[in-house]
Write a protein that holds these residues in place. Structure first.
Motif, PDB file in Angstrom:
ATOM      1  N   THR A  70      38.370  38.720  82.854  1.00 52.69           N
ATOM      2  CA  THR A  70      37.002  38.221  82.978  1.00 52.69           C
ATOM      3  C   THR A  70      36.440  38.753  84.281  1.00 52.69           C
ATOM      4  O   THR A  70      37.092  38.701  85.317  1.00 52.69           O
ATOM      5  N   GLU A  71      35.271  39.251  84.224  1.00 51.07           N
ATOM      6  CA  GLU A  71      34.693  39.903  85.402  1.00 51.07           C
ATOM      7  C   GLU A  71      33.945  38.900  86.262  1.00 51.07           C
ATOM      8  O   GLU A  71      32.765  39.029  86.505  1.00 51.07           O
ATOM      9  N   GLU A  72      34.695  37.891  86.709  1.00 51.86           N
ATOM     10  CA  GLU A  72      34.097  36.860  87.561  1.00 51.86           C
ATOM     11  C   GLU A  72      33.847  37.384  88.966  1.00 51.86           C
ATOM     12  O   GLU A  72      32.973  36.933  89.668  1.00 51.86           O
ATOM     13  N   GLY A  73      34.647  38.296  89.392  1.00 57.90           N
ATOM     14  CA  GLY A  73      34.512  38.825  90.745  1.00 57.90           C
ATOM     15  C   GLY A  73      34.849  40.292  90.768  1.00 57.90           C
ATOM     16  O   GLY A  73      34.734  40.987  89.770  1.00 57.90           O
ATOM     17  N   LYS A  74      35.298  40.747  91.897  1.00 59.87           N
ATOM     18  CA  LYS A  74      35.645  42.154  92.048  1.00 59.87           C
ATOM     19  C   LYS A  74      37.047  42.413  91.514  1.00 59.87           C
ATOM     20  O   LYS A  74      37.890  41.525  91.481  1.00 59.87           O
ATOM     21  N   PHE A  75      37.290  43.646  91.152  1.00 60.34           N
ATOM     22  CA  PHE A  75      38.593  44.036  90.610  1.00 60.34           C
ATOM     23  C   PHE A  75      39.703  43.895  91.656  1.00 60.34           C
ATOM     24  O   PHE A  75      40.755  43.341  91.367  1.00 60.34           O
ATOM     25  N   LEU A  76      39.482  44.402  92.883  1.00 61.81           N
ATOM     26  CA  LEU A  76      40.546  44.406  93.892  1.00 61.81           C
ATOM     27  C   LEU A  76      41.046  43.004  94.232  1.00 61.81           C
ATOM     28  O   LEU A  76      42.258  42.792  94.247  1.00 61.81           O
ATOM     29  N   PRO A  77      40.177  42.025  94.490  1.00 62.61           N
ATOM     30  CA  PRO A  77      40.696  40.682  94.766  1.00 62.61           C
ATOM     31  C   PRO A  77      41.516  40.123  93.594  1.00 62.61           C
ATOM     32  O   PRO A  77      42.534  39.458  93.804  1.00 62.61           O
ATOM     33  N   TRP A  78      41.093  40.420  92.377  1.00 65.89           N
ATOM     34  CA  TRP A  78      41.836  39.981  91.197  1.00 65.89           C
ATOM     35  C   TRP A  78      43.212  40.640  91.163  1.00 65.89           C
ATOM     36  O   TRP A  78      44.226  39.977  90.957  1.00 65.89           O
ATOM     37  N   ALA A  79      43.250  41.947  91.408  1.00 65.51           N
ATOM     38  CA  ALA A  79      44.525  42.681  91.421  1.00 65.51           C
ATOM     39  C   ALA A  79      45.408  42.199  92.572  1.00 65.51           C
ATOM     40  O   ALA A  79      46.628  42.060  92.413  1.00 65.51           O
ATOM     41  N   MET A  80      44.810  41.899  93.730  1.00 68.31           N
ATOM     42  CA  MET A  80      45.574  41.396  94.879  1.00 68.31           C
ATOM     43  C   MET A  80      46.174  40.024  94.555  1.00 68.31           C
ATOM     44  O   MET A  80      47.278  39.710  94.982  1.00 68.31           O
ATOM     45  N   ARG A  81      45.430  39.200  93.815  1.00 64.74           N
ATOM     46  CA  ARG A  81      45.932  37.889  93.428  1.00 64.74           C
ATOM     47  C   ARG A  81      47.156  38.049  92.524  1.00 64.74           C
ATOM     48  O   ARG A  81      48.151  37.339  92.676  1.00 64.74           O
ATOM     49  N   ILE A  82      47.101  39.013  91.609  1.00 66.41           N
ATOM     50  CA  ILE A  82      48.254  39.286  90.743  1.00 66.41           C
ATOM     51  C   ILE A  82      49.442  39.715  91.603  1.00 66.41           C
ATOM     52  O   ILE A  82      50.560  39.219  91.433  1.00 66.41           O
ATOM     53  N   ALA A  83      49.209  40.640  92.540  1.00 70.31           N
ATOM     54  CA  ALA A  83      50.288  41.132  93.411  1.00 70.31           C
ATOM     55  C   ALA A  83      50.882  39.983  94.227  1.00 70.31           C
ATOM     56  O   ALA A  83      52.102  39.845  94.322  1.00 70.31           O
ATOM     57  N   HIS A  84      50.020  39.169  94.803  1.00 72.38           N
ATOM     58  CA  HIS A  84      50.477  38.041  95.614  1.00 72.38           C
ATOM     59  C   HIS A  84      51.316  37.086  94.765  1.00 72.38           C
ATOM     60  O   HIS A  84      52.393  36.647  95.178  1.00 72.38           O
ATOM     61  N   ASN A  85      50.833  36.765  93.571  1.00 76.19           N
ATOM     62  CA  ASN A  85      51.559  35.845  92.695  1.00 76.19           C
ATOM     63  C   ASN A  85      52.906  36.412  92.275  1.00 76.19           C
ATOM     64  O   ASN A  85      53.896  35.674  92.194  1.00 76.19           O
ATOM     65  N   LEU A  86      52.978  37.710  92.010  1.00 78.34           N
ATOM     66  CA  LEU A  86      54.255  38.314  91.638  1.00 78.34           C
ATOM     67  C   LEU A  86      55.231  38.309  92.823  1.00 78.34           C
ATOM     68  O   LEU A  86      56.436  38.142  92.627  1.00 78.34           O
ATOM     69  N   CYS A  87      54.724  38.465  94.032  1.00 77.93           N
ATOM     70  CA  CYS A  87      55.588  38.370  95.223  1.00 77.93           C
ATOM     71  C   CYS A  87      56.127  36.942  95.362  1.00 77.93           C
ATOM     72  O   CYS A  87      57.318  36.740  95.617  1.00 77.93           O
ATOM     73  N   VAL A  88      55.243  35.963  95.192  1.00 81.47           N
ATOM     74  CA  VAL A  88      55.664  34.563  95.270  1.00 81.47           C
ATOM     75  C   VAL A  88      56.702  34.276  94.183  1.00 81.47           C
ATOM     76  O   VAL A  88      57.731  33.643  94.444  1.00 81.47           O
ATOM     77  N   ASP A  89      56.448  34.768  92.972  1.00 78.40           N
ATOM     78  CA  ASP A  89      57.409  34.581  91.873  1.00 78.40           C
ATOM     79  C   ASP A  89      58.764  35.173  92.226  1.00 78.40           C
ATOM     80  O   ASP A  89      59.802  34.578  91.941  1.00 78.40           O
ATOM     81  N   HIS A  90      58.755  36.346  92.841  1.00 78.03           N
ATOM     82  CA  HIS A  90      60.016  36.984  93.230  1.00 78.03           C
ATOM     83  C   HIS A  90      60.800  36.080  94.182  1.00 78.03           C
ATOM     84  O   HIS A  90      61.998  35.866  94.011  1.00 78.03           O
ATOM     85  N   PHE A  91      60.118  35.551  95.202  1.00 84.00           N
ATOM     86  CA  PHE A  91      60.809  34.719  96.180  1.00 84.00           C
ATOM     87  C   PHE A  91      61.283  33.403  95.570  1.00 84.00           C
ATOM     88  O   PHE A  91      62.295  32.854  95.984  1.00 84.00           O
ATOM     89  N   ARG A  92      60.549  32.911  94.586  1.00 82.66           N
ATOM     90  CA  ARG A  92      61.010  31.708  93.878  1.00 82.66           C
ATOM     91  C   ARG A  92      62.287  32.014  93.100  1.00 82.66           C
ATOM     92  O   ARG A  92      63.199  31.197  93.050  1.00 82.66           O
ATOM     93  N   LYS A  93      62.317  33.198  92.469  1.00 76.21           N
ATOM     94  CA  LYS A  93      63.485  33.582  91.678  1.00 76.21           C
ATOM     95  C   LYS A  93      64.734  33.672  92.538  1.00 76.21           C
ATOM     96  O   LYS A  93      65.806  33.252  92.129  1.00 76.21           O
ATOM     97  N   VAL A  94      64.612  34.245  93.701  1.00 72.77           N
ATOM     98  CA  VAL A  94      65.790  34.392  94.562  1.00 72.77           C
ATOM     99  C   VAL A  94      65.994  33.167  95.455  1.00 72.77           C
ATOM    100  O   VAL A  94      66.903  33.140  96.267  1.00 72.77           O
ATOM    101  N   LYS A  95      65.112  32.168  95.265  1.00 68.84           N
ATOM    102  CA  LYS A  95      65.211  30.890  95.982  1.00 68.84           C
ATOM    103  C   LYS A  95      65.339  31.043  97.485  1.00 68.84           C
ATOM    104  O   LYS A  95      66.207  30.455  98.117  1.00 68.84           O
ATOM    105  N   ARG A  96      64.459  31.865  98.001  1.00 72.20           N
ATOM    106  CA  ARG A  96      64.409  31.985  99.454  1.00 72.20           C
ATOM    107  C   ARG A  96      62.989  32.366  99.837  1.00 72.20           C
ATOM    108  O   ARG A  96      62.213  32.827  99.016  1.00 72.20           O
ATOM    109  N   THR A  97      62.658  32.162 101.072  1.00 73.79           N
ATOM    110  CA  THR A  97      61.347  32.559 101.547  1.00 73.79           C
ATOM    111  C   THR A  97      61.489  33.877 102.283  1.00 73.79           C
ATOM    112  O   THR A  97      62.585  34.220 102.736  1.00 73.79           O
ATOM    113  N   PRO A  98      60.399  34.615 102.430  1.00 73.94           N
ATOM    114  CA  PRO A  98      60.503  35.883 103.154  1.00 73.94           C
ATOM    115  C   PRO A  98      60.986  35.657 104.583  1.00 73.94           C
ATOM    116  O   PRO A  98      60.506  34.770 105.265  1.00 73.94           O
ATOM    117  N   ALA A  99      61.957  36.429 104.982  1.00 73.56           N
ATOM    118  CA  ALA A  99      62.490  36.309 106.341  1.00 73.56           C
ATOM    119  C   ALA A  99      61.549  36.995 107.320  1.00 73.56           C
ATOM    120  O   ALA A  99      61.005  38.049 107.030  1.00 73.56           O
TER     121      ALA A  99
END
Length: 193
Positions: A70-99
């Motif tokens: 949905t084109e609610e906003g700009k493409f880059l912020p949307w793509a950055m949100r996906i990237a951020h969420n996938l990073c958070v998901d990764h750290f949840r999977k390995v059950k640790r926070t970024p050192a």
């Protein structure tokens, strides 16, 4: 491809929806450095960043092709949100926070393109970038994240607040304290950039 570079993100997305793969390529080329750099700063591992970047691209393609973009906003912020969420998901999977650690790895600068310079200028820039990255690594995670998203991903504070689930004032405060802490480190260690 030259004509595609002049088109807006919105136009490229519509062309990709209509089957033009070159439009997708132009869109990715336009934003890949900011996306990859932000992921790398968050996960601090070149190979993991490359994997997550690929996952981001797959998710972007699937979402656009599936008609769920949905084109609610700009493409880059949307793509950055996906990237951020996938990073958070990764750290949840390995059950640790970024050192928070000091890193001698200069991989981040493989994505930054400079004009041809002399060896001395390149060395001085590399040393400055290394110092900044080392100091960033010493900041608390929330301050480091806001500085990375603002400086390297070029997001607005409103976009950063939405991405990190905090208020705009909190994002501004984290940026302010992060910069104060960086200045303090520079003063204490007598670092000049």
């Amino acid at each position: 491809m030259t004509l595609l570079r002049k088109k807006t993100d919105h136009e490229l997305i519509h062309q990709f929806k209509d089957g033009d793969l070159y439009a997708l390529e132009a869109l990715i080329v336009r934003h890949k450095d900011k996306l990859y750099t932000s992921i790398l700063f968050l996960v601090k591992d070149k190979y993991l960043a490359e994997d997550i970047f690929q996952d981001v691209l797959i998710k972007i393609i699937d979402t656009i092709r599936g008609g769920r973009y949905t084109e609610e906003g700009k493409f880059l912020p949307w793509a950055m949100r996906i990237a951020h969420n996938l990073c958070v998901d990764h750290f949840r999977k390995v059950k640790r926070t970024p050192a928070i650690k000091t890193s001698d790895d200069r991989d981040i600068f493989e994505v930054i393109h400079f004009t041809e310079e002399g060896a001395d200028t390149k060395m001085m820039k590399r040393q400055s970038h290394d110092r900044v990255r080392q100091m960033l690594d010493l900041l608390p995670e929330d301050q480091r994240e806001v500085i990375i998203l603002r400086h390297y991903a070029d997001l607005s504070f409103k976009e950063i607040a939405a991405l990190t689930n905090c208020s705009i004032n909190t994002a501004l405060g984290r940026m302010r304290y992060g910069l104060i802490n960086l200045r303090k480190m520079m003063t204490e260690k007598k670092i000049a950039l």
